[in-house]
Write an enzyme that holds these catalytic residues in place. Structure first.
Site, short mmCIF file in Angstrom:
data_model
loop_
_atom_site.label_atom_id
_atom_site.label_comp_id
_atom_site.label_asym_id
_atom_site.label_seq_id
_atom_site.Cartn_x
_atom_site.Cartn_y
_atom_site.Cartn_z
N CYS A 1 5.97 7.58 -3.29
CA CYS A 1 4.87 8.01 -2.42
C CYS A 1 4.56 7.03 -1.31
CB CYS A 1 3.60 8.22 -3.26
SG CYS A 1 3.06 6.67 -4.01
N CYS B 1 -3.55 6.02 -3.75
CA CYS B 1 -4.34 7.18 -4.16
C CYS B 1 -5.37 6.83 -5.23
CB CYS B 1 -3.39 8.23 -4.72
SG CYS B 1 -2.68 7.73 -6.29
N CYS C 1 2.20 6.62 -10.62
CA CYS C 1 1.14 5.66 -10.28
C CYS C 1 1.01 4.62 -11.40
CB CYS C 1 -0.20 6.37 -10.09
SG CYS C 1 -0.11 7.83 -9.06
#
Ligand code: FES
Length: 222
Positions: A36, A63, A107
Site C-alpha cells: 500500500c 491508514c 498492516c
C-alpha cells in the site's frame, strides 16, 4: 465498500499509545509496505546488558489500522527482550485487536516488521550483526513458517493450509516460491503476490524473490 473494523481497532486507532520520537534513541528504523505504500518509523531504547526494550515509540504514515497495529506492537514490545520480539509474528498483533479484515492483514505485517527492522539496526550498531549474516541463516523452514501468515483474501485461510505452496528454494538470500492457484483465483493473483512478497521482504537476509503463480514468474528485488 466500507471496511469493518473490530471495536478494539477503533479504540486503538482513536487513542493510540507511544506515538512520537525518542530523543537520543538507540535505534531508528522506517519500514514501508509494498502492498500500500504506507510507512512506520520506530524509535527504540534498548538495554545493552539485558536486551530489554525499555522504550519504543512510533510515527505512522498510513491508514487507521497502521496506527492501531503500531500502537499495539509498541505495547507488546515494551519491557520484552529483543530475542522475544524477533520471534513474534503478525498474529500477535491481530489477536490483540480481535482480528483485522483480510485486506488489512498486511498492516500487522508492517507493524511487526518495523519492530524487527529497528532491532536489526540496533544489533548492527552494537556489532552483533554483520551484512551477510542473515542471508546465510535464511532457510526453507523459515520461509515456510512465514508463508503460514499469508492469508488467502477470499477464504481467510493461510495459503500453506490451502496447500498452495508447491516449491520453496533459497540461495544466499535469493528466494524462489511457486504457488499453485485455483481456477477461480485469477482475480486474487495481484493481492496474493503482493502479500507473499511483503512477508518474504520481512525475513532477515532476503533481498530478491521470484514468486511464480502457476506459470507466471514475477521477479523483483525486495
Ligand atoms: Fe497500508 Fe494499512 S493500508 S498499512
Amino acid at each position: 465498500m466500507a471496511i469493518k473494523y473490530s471495536q478494539k481497532v477503533i479504540e486503538e486507532f482513536t487513542n493510540p499509545e507511544n506515538v512520537g520520537e525518542i530523543e537520543g534513541a538507540d535505534a531508528v528504523a522506517t519500514e514501508g509496505s509494498p502492498a500500500c505504500g504506507d510507512m512506520i518509523t520506530y524509535n527504540m531504547i534498548i538495554d545493552p546488558e539485558t536486551h530489554i526494550i525499555n522504550d519504543v515509540k512510533f510515527r505512522s504514515y498510513g491508514c487507521a489500522s497502521n496506527i492501531a497495529t503500531a500502537s499495539v506492537a509498541t505495547k507488546i514490545a515494551k519491557g520484552r527482550t529483543i530475542e522475544e520480539i524477533k520471534k513474534l509474528t503478525p498474529k500477535a498483533v491481530t489477536e490483540e485487536l480481535d482480528g483485522l479484515p483480510a485486506v488489512k492483514i498486511h498492516c500487522s505485517v508492517l507493524a511487526i516488521n518495523g519492530l524487527k527492522a529497528a532491532i536489526r539496526e540496533w544489533e548492527k550498531k552494537q556489532g552483533l550483526r554483520k551484512d551477510g549474516d542473515d542471508a546465510e541463516a535464511l532457510d526453507k523452514e523459515t520461509i515456510l513458517r512465514e508463508l503460514r501468515n499469508v492469508i488467502h483474501p477470499e477464504t481467510g485461510i493461510s495459503i500453506v493450509k490451502m496447500n498452495m505452496v508447491r516449491t520453496i528454494e533459497v540461495d544466499d538470500g535469493k528466494i524462489f516460491v511457486e504457488l499453485l492457484m485455483g481456477e477461480t483465483d485469477e482475480m486474487f493473483y495481484e493481492n496474493i503476490e503482493e502479500e507473499t512478497r511483503e512477508h518474504l521482504e520481512g525475513l532477515p537476509g532476503a533481498f530478491d524473490a521470484t514468486i511464480k503463480l502457476n506459470d507466471k514468474p514475477i521477479t523483483k528485488g525486495l
